[in-house]
Design a protein around this motif. Structure first.
Motif, mmCIF file in Angstrom:
data_model
loop_
_atom_site.group_PDB
_atom_site.id
_atom_site.type_symbol
_atom_site.label_atom_id
_atom_site.label_comp_id
_atom_site.label_asym_id
_atom_site.label_seq_id
_atom_site.Cartn_x
_atom_site.Cartn_y
_atom_site.Cartn_z
ATOM 1 N N GLN A 232 0.840 -1.197 0.000
ATOM 2 C CA GLN A 232 0.000 0.000 0.000
ATOM 3 C C GLN A 232 0.877 1.251 0.000
ATOM 4 O O GLN A 232 1.950 1.246 0.607
ATOM 5 C CB GLN A 232 -0.828 0.019 1.266
ATOM 6 C CG GLN A 232 -1.592 -1.265 1.454
ATOM 7 C CD GLN A 232 -2.969 -1.003 2.002
ATOM 8 O OE1 GLN A 232 -3.410 0.139 2.097
ATOM 9 N NE2 GLN A 232 -3.655 -2.057 2.363
ATOM 10 N N ASN A 233 0.376 2.280 -0.642
ATOM 11 C CA ASN A 233 1.107 3.546 -0.653
ATOM 12 C C ASN A 233 0.759 4.346 0.592
ATOM 13 O O ASN A 233 -0.363 4.273 1.090
ATOM 14 C CB ASN A 233 0.750 4.349 -1.905
ATOM 15 C CG ASN A 233 1.317 3.715 -3.153
ATOM 16 O OD1 ASN A 233 2.135 2.796 -3.077
ATOM 17 N ND2 ASN A 233 0.886 4.206 -4.312
ATOM 18 N N LEU A 234 1.710 5.145 1.031
ATOM 19 C CA LEU A 234 1.485 5.864 2.285
ATOM 20 C C LEU A 234 2.122 7.247 2.276
ATOM 21 O O LEU A 234 3.252 7.429 1.824
ATOM 22 C CB LEU A 234 2.094 5.038 3.433
ATOM 23 C CG LEU A 234 2.072 5.656 4.833
ATOM 24 C CD1 LEU A 234 0.649 5.762 5.358
ATOM 25 C CD2 LEU A 234 2.931 4.842 5.795
ATOM 26 N N ILE A 235 1.357 8.193 2.794
ATOM 27 C CA ILE A 235 1.904 9.517 3.108
ATOM 28 C C ILE A 235 1.792 9.639 4.624
ATOM 29 O O ILE A 235 0.693 9.478 5.166
ATOM 30 C CB ILE A 235 1.072 10.641 2.438
ATOM 31 C CG1 ILE A 235 1.168 10.557 0.913
ATOM 32 C CG2 ILE A 235 1.520 12.010 2.925
ATOM 33 C CD1 ILE A 235 0.279 11.568 0.179
ATOM 34 N N ALA A 236 2.901 9.879 5.303
ATOM 35 C CA ALA A 236 2.829 9.944 6.762
ATOM 36 C C ALA A 236 3.501 11.206 7.276
ATOM 37 O O ALA A 236 4.569 11.590 6.812
ATOM 38 C CB ALA A 236 3.492 8.720 7.388
ATOM 39 N N PHE B 244 2.964 18.428 -3.253
ATOM 40 C CA PHE B 244 4.092 17.613 -3.715
ATOM 41 C C PHE B 244 3.809 16.133 -3.418
ATOM 42 O O PHE B 244 3.975 15.265 -4.281
ATOM 43 C CB PHE B 244 5.360 18.096 -3.004
ATOM 44 C CG PHE B 244 6.589 17.276 -3.269
ATOM 45 C CD1 PHE B 244 6.993 16.972 -4.565
ATOM 46 C CD2 PHE B 244 7.374 16.829 -2.210
ATOM 47 C CE1 PHE B 244 8.145 16.224 -4.798
ATOM 48 C CE2 PHE B 244 8.519 16.088 -2.429
ATOM 49 C CZ PHE B 244 8.905 15.791 -3.733
ATOM 50 N N ALA B 245 3.360 15.866 -2.208
ATOM 51 C CA ALA B 245 3.111 14.479 -1.775
ATOM 52 C C ALA B 245 2.128 13.789 -2.718
ATOM 53 O O ALA B 245 2.318 12.630 -3.098
ATOM 54 C CB ALA B 245 2.587 14.464 -0.349
ATOM 55 N N LYS B 246 1.100 14.520 -3.108
ATOM 56 C CA LYS B 246 0.076 13.915 -3.978
ATOM 57 C C LYS B 246 0.642 13.558 -5.354
ATOM 58 O O LYS B 246 0.163 12.651 -6.013
ATOM 59 C CB LYS B 246 -1.116 14.869 -4.109
ATOM 60 C CG LYS B 246 -2.012 14.803 -2.864
ATOM 61 C CD LYS B 246 -3.325 15.521 -3.068
ATOM 62 C CE LYS B 246 -3.092 17.010 -3.219
ATOM 63 N NZ LYS B 246 -4.300 17.830 -3.157
#
Ligand SMILES: Nc1ncnc2c1ncn2[C@@H]1O[C@H](COP(=O)(O)OP(=O)(O)OP(=O)(O)O)[C@@H](O)[C@H]1O
Length: 481
Positions: free
Chosen positions: A134-138, A286-288
């Motif tokens: 799974q992809n994650l932004i933390a 940026f994260a997106k």
């Protein structure tokens, strides 16, 4: 069409960034040759404000935090989770055993002294280790266990039998990349089949060679060259892509575009992970672009409060009077350890000198010091070797020195427009729930302007700041009780 022109724009920007890079290299020797130029820049440096230092130096600040941190920052806040698929169950673990790690890795984790997952790891680890990936932004503040989490994910996902790069990790600077590399080495101590290589400027490889190490960690420019121009890495074989310190990354020109270009070379099923200590709009945008279909985890900072702090101000007419007031305070009450904040490096240097002459054991933290030097000064102060730490703002941000009972604002914190910097004020003297001890804050006011700043700070927090007469010994003694 839109994508093409965007891609072209990225190429152009990158070419520009490269030429800027080579210009800087050429300029360096000239700087050293010209003593008058360096004397000038030194003088400018001395008058630099804390805020200017601050902007200079996000990466250095982050490195400093890593160097002086000796354990996890615990928080009582709950993590906020936004799942890509809100209907899928949300797993969270309370022990490392539940993650069914390879025994070598579990041994590595325990060997580092970790007994249980940190708050953010409880949720992030099951997500990162899930199948399919799974992809994650933390996002969580520095010291909450992000690095350890993604290092564990990378080590879990590599297949040591395959002798080619499978995980890429980009960091904003060479020094930060090395710090992450150290964590990989420690955690992978019992897993020697997995190898690591640094994609950093200066690490020159022979043309035509193919890397055999499974994990590559480095800075975006070199990583991009190794994937694209030199083909040392086959990006199509990458299974995990980590972008660390996104907030620091975007502060450096060119890094954002280089990271995006690397990301575009990776296969669709590559796991994308992005970490950041803060999450302003620019980081989010940026994260997106880096992480498609992300799960998102956020951990709020522990709130700081002025509730347990006694706040005073002292009226003076000059910096010499401020210094005298300080001496009077020291003469009247016992101060175990104090931090004193100044607006410029110059004032900080002067004050440290004056205090030393008075017989105090003084430590000075200043923006022109190397990060390693700063870390050493903070360590000494923490160990109690010095009792007073004089500093500009930048150096002290994020430093929790529990034993400091007194904070003195030799200069009040203001932003670059001359308005009160309430956030910095709170950060300097506020305490989190963790260190809920009582504290004492003394503000030096030396002009009508600074009185105005003080009043506005008072209004902002709706907390009274009492006047203190430092010529009256009895009055000073009372504030310590
Ligand atoms: N589960 C854990 N138990 C105990 N200590 C931990 C745990 N996870 C990490 N640590 C330690 O806590 C400190 C901070 O961890 P880590 O560096 O992973 O945090 P971070 O959020 O990445 O912060 P930074 O970006 O500043 O490095 C390190 O000293 C690390 O060894």
């Amino acid at each position: 069409m839109a994508t093409d022109s965007w891609a072209q724009a990225v190429d152009e920007q990158e070419a520009a960034a490269e030429s800027i890079g080579s210009l800087q290299i050429k300029e360096k020797p000239e700087e050293n040759d010209s003593s008058s130029a360096s004397a000038k820049s030194e003088a400018e440096g001395e008058n630099k404000t804390a805020e200017e230092d601050d902007n200079d130096d996000k990466a250095a600040q982050s490195l400093l935090n890593k160097l002086i941190r000796n354990n996890l920052v615990n928080t009582t806040n709950q993590v906020e989770v936004l799942q890509k698929d809100p209907n899928s169950p949300l797993y969270s673990v309370k022990s490392f055993e539940e993650l069914r790690l390879k025994p070598q890795l579990l041994q590595g984790v325990y060997g580092m002294g970790f007994n249980r997952p940190s708050k953010i790891q409880e949720t992030a680890l099951p997500m990162m280790l899930a199948e399919p990936p799974q992809n994650l932004i933390a996002q969580s503040q520095s010291g909450t266990g992000k690095t350890a989490a993604f290092v564990l994910a990378m080590l879990s996902h590599v297949d040591p039998m395959n002798r080619y790069p499978q995980c890429l990790c980009v960091s904003p600077t060479y020094e930060l990349a090395l710090q992450t590399g150290k964590v990989i080495e420690q955690m992978g101590k019992h897993y020697p089949e997995v190898q690591l290589v640094y994609a950093i400027r200066g690490n020159k490889l022979q043309r035509g060679m193919k890397l055999q190490e499974q994990i590559v960690i480095g800075t975006p420019g070199t990583m991009l060259d190794w994937c694209g121009k030199f083909k040392f890495i086959d990006p199509k074989k990458i299974r995990v892509f980590v972008l660390d310190e996104a907030d620091v990354m975007i502060a450096t020109q060119g890094h954002q575009d280089q990271s995006i270009r690397i990301q575009r070379m990776l296969p669709k099923n590559c796991q994308m992970l992005l970490f950041s200590a803060t999450f302003e709009e620019s980081v989010w945008n940026f994260a997106k672009r880096i992480v498609p279909d992300p799960n998102i985890i956020k951990l709020k900072r522990e709130e700081e409060t002025l509730d347990t702090i006694k706040q005073y101000y002292v009226l003076c007419n000059s910096r010499e009077e401020k210094f005298q007031a300080l001496c009077n305070i020291y003469g009247a009450i016992t101060i175990a350890q104090a931090m004193i904040f100044c607006h410029t490096r110059k004032t900080a240097g002067w004050l440290a000198g004056e205090l030393s002459r008075e017989g105090h054991q003084v430590a000075l933290l200043s923006g022109e010091m190397q990060v390693e030097q700063r870390a050493a000064v903070i360590e000494r102060f923490r160990d109690g070797k010095e009792k007073v730490l004089v500093t500009t703002n930048v150096c002290a941000r994020g430093i929790d020195v529990e034993q400091v009972s007194v904070v003195i604002n030799f200069d009040l914190p203001i932003d670059k427009d001359g308005n009160p910097d309430n956030e910095t004020y709170l950060h300097r003297i506020g305490r989190t729930g963790r260190f809920g001890k009582r504290g004492l804050a003394i503000n030096m006011v030396d002009s009508r302007m600074s009185m105005n700043i003080l009043n506005r700070i008072q209004q902002h927090f709706n907390k009274k700041i009492e006047k203190l007469d430092t010529d009256d010994l009895d009055e000073i003694e009372k504030i310590a009780s």
